[in-house]
Design an enzyme around this catalytic site. Structure first.
Site, PDB file in Angstrom:
ATOM      1  N   ASP A 192       0.840  -1.185   0.000  1.00 34.42           N
ATOM      2  CA  ASP A 192       0.000   0.000   0.000  1.00 34.42           C
ATOM      3  C   ASP A 192       0.883   1.245   0.000  1.00 34.42           C
ATOM      4  OD1 ASP A 192      -1.945   1.895   0.256  1.00 34.42           O
ATOM      5  OD2 ASP A 192      -2.879   1.040   2.056  1.00 34.42           O
ATOM      6  N   HIS A 240      -0.378   4.125  -0.256  1.00 26.31           N
ATOM      7  CA  HIS A 240      -1.204   4.998   0.569  1.00 26.31           C
ATOM      8  C   HIS A 240      -1.201   6.440   0.084  1.00 26.31           C
ATOM      9  CE1 HIS A 240      -3.119   5.915   4.598  1.00 26.31           C
ATOM     10  NE2 HIS A 240      -3.595   4.713   4.340  1.00 26.31           N
ATOM     11  N   GLU A 274      -0.930  -0.474  -4.213  1.00 24.07           N
ATOM     12  CA  GLU A 274      -2.189   0.219  -3.941  1.00 24.07           C
ATOM     13  C   GLU A 274      -1.957   1.710  -3.792  1.00 24.07           C
ATOM     14  OE1 GLU A 274      -5.429   0.319  -0.259  1.00 24.07           O
ATOM     15  OE2 GLU A 274      -4.430  -1.560  -0.777  1.00 24.07           O
ATOM     16  N   GLU A 294     -10.211   3.379  -2.438  1.00 24.22           N
ATOM     17  CA  GLU A 294     -10.791   3.634  -1.118  1.00 24.22           C
ATOM     18  C   GLU A 294     -11.246   5.077  -0.969  1.00 24.22           C
ATOM     19  OE1 GLU A 294      -7.546   4.213   2.169  1.00 24.22           O
ATOM     20  OE2 GLU A 294      -6.687   2.939   0.609  1.00 24.22           O
ATOM     21  N   ASP A 335     -14.600   1.029  -0.824  1.00 26.60           N
ATOM     22  CA  ASP A 335     -14.828   0.762   0.598  1.00 26.60           C
ATOM     23  C   ASP A 335     -16.320   0.854   0.838  1.00 26.60           C
ATOM     24  OD1 ASP A 335     -15.194   1.124   3.436  1.00 26.60           O
ATOM     25  OD2 ASP A 335     -13.027   1.408   3.554  1.00 26.60           O
ATOM     26  N   HIS A 392     -12.013  -2.622  -0.097  1.00 27.08           N
ATOM     27  CA  HIS A 392     -11.160  -2.023   0.933  1.00 27.08           C
ATOM     28  C   HIS A 392     -11.931  -2.088   2.243  1.00 27.08           C
ATOM     29  CE1 HIS A 392      -9.655   1.568   3.192  1.00 27.08           C
ATOM     30  NE2 HIS A 392      -8.493   1.155   2.717  1.00 27.08           N
TER      31      HIS A 392
END
Length: 420
Positions: A217, A219, A243, A269, A292, A319
């Site tokens: 991730d 992020h 990700e 997400e 998500d 997610h």
């Protein structure tokens, strides 16, 4: 003349008699035949530790549905939106999920965004739970039926500032996971030393040595100069996916990065509707979409995102670093979605502190057992998860006296804010 041979007796359906084609009994709730019993009586929300926001909807007939509208770090804003929704929805028919969703989304003029969509998500998930319980079937039956007998899941290792990943990967393997995810880096400067990425490669190699696959991730912590370097460094080590290698909204930049790597790219997400997802699909710059369910309009919109993604040969990996309701709802979508690939699971995640974890509020935790990297088909009516309402109410009262969860703040050596 040879005697006629006996025709084969095998029937394709028989080979699935104990699988997804097996018969399931339907046991409708007694109130389902009483006129007016399906009207919404109350809508409540409960902020509980570690950082989750549960939504409870009850019908006049006494059927309770649970949803989750967790928006990490913005719980108070979502609760405000839910108070407004509750005022509007009392007296509406809980069975008319699509009409309620359409009303909440389209008749407000200002639409979309993390706060409003998370509030809608909590209500939407609860309504699907109610409908399943009223009709006596699991939610996946309402979505067209199961296409798989179990959903693949992954667990987290490494924490917000990834460390100790080797031992944690070994522990996850013992718990039954075959795949894990970890943050790729700590905080990284817009243009940092290339050596700031060395440990990421070492961590991935160490985790894979255990015999598990690992997603990384990013992020959104890395900007273009560093993201493209890290993708190139990781290429020989074959992560499961990377990700959010760039921040949401950077579609052309992501398309450019996509053309430079063979590693599957995942994100989603921080995308809340089909309209948010559409540019990424049209640009052909992702392989896996990660809505998500607690942010992206609940089961209704997540399902539509998945259907749209299938047309672009994009897989769906919900997610879900969140609570048991969001996880159960994600699984319900996964059971009925052909292009589902894997689901995030927050069991033992680094955010679940203070003795609060995925199973804390669940009274039937066995339904989330991980076996060979999968969670088996949930077969109880509704979401299939039973919650300890007494504990939820008590914890919400206690949590109301505390500061709600907020994400860490990363700053560079010069004091400037960095992406978390």
């Amino acid at each position: 003349m040879t005697s006629p041979t006996t025709a084969p007796t095998a029937v394709p359906s028989r080979s699935y008699a104990s699988g997804i084609q097996r018969a399931f009994a339907c046991s409708p709730h007694p109130s389902s035949t009483v006129p007016g019993s399906t009207l919404i009586k109350t809508v409540e929300s409960f902020y509980v530790r570690p950082r989750w926001l549960f939504v409870r909807v009850e019908t006049v007939g006494g059927v309770v549905g649970w949803g989750e509208g967790t928006l990490e770090g913005h719980s108070e804003a979502v609760q405000g939106a839910l108070a407004d929704i509750a005022r509007r929805l009392v007296g509406w028919d809980a069975m008319h999920i699509e009409d309620i969703y359409t009303y909440l989304y389209r008749h407000r003029f200002y639409r979309g965004g993390g706060v409003l969509m998370s509030a809608m998500s909590g209500v939407d998930i609860a309504l699907w739970d109610i409908k399943g319980k009223l009709l006596g079937v699991p939610v996946w039956q309402l979505l067209g039926g199961a296409v798989r007998e179990r959903c693949q899941v992954y667990g987290w290792i490494g924490g917000d500032r990834p460390a100790d990943v080797l031992e944690q990967a070994k522990a996850r393997k013992t718990q039954g996971f075959t795949k894990v995810k970890m943050n790729a880096t700590e905080s990284v400067g817009w243009l940092d030393s290339p050596h700031a990425l060395d440990e990421t490669v070492s961590r991935l190699a160490a985790v894979k040595s255990v015999g598990v696959d690992a997603g990384l991730d990013f992020h959104g912590r890395l900007h273009k100069p560093m993201a493209k370097q890290l993708a190139a460094l990781l290429e020989p080590h074959r992560p499961l996916f990377i990700e959010e290698p760039l921040l949401p909204g950077q579609v052309p930049e992501l398309k450019d990065l996509y053309s430079k790597t063979t590693i599957p790219i995942a994100l989603g997400e921080r995308l809340f509707t089909r309209q948010d997802v559409r540019p990424y699909l049209e640009a052909g710059c992702i392989d896996i979409i990660q809505p998500d369910i607690a942010h992206a309009g609940g089961i209704s919109e997540t399902r539509k995102i998945a259907i749209m993604a299938e047309a672009y040969d994009v897989g769906v990996a919900p997610h879900c670093p969140l609570g048991p309701i969001a996880f159960a709802a994600s699984l319900q979508v996964g059971f009925a979605t052909p292009n589902f690939v894997i689901c995030e699971m927050s069991w033992g995640m680094h955010y679940n502190t203070g003795g609060f974890d995925l199973l804390t509020y669940v009274t039937n935790p066995d339904v989330f057992a991980v076996r060979d990297g999968h969670v088996d088909l949930l077969t109880a009516p509704g979401l299939g998860v039973e919650l300890n309402e007494k504990l939820i109410r008590a914890e919400a009262a206690a949590a109301a006296e505390l500061e709600p969860w907020s994400n860490p703040v990363f700053r560079g050596p010069d004091g400037s804010v960095r992406e978390w």
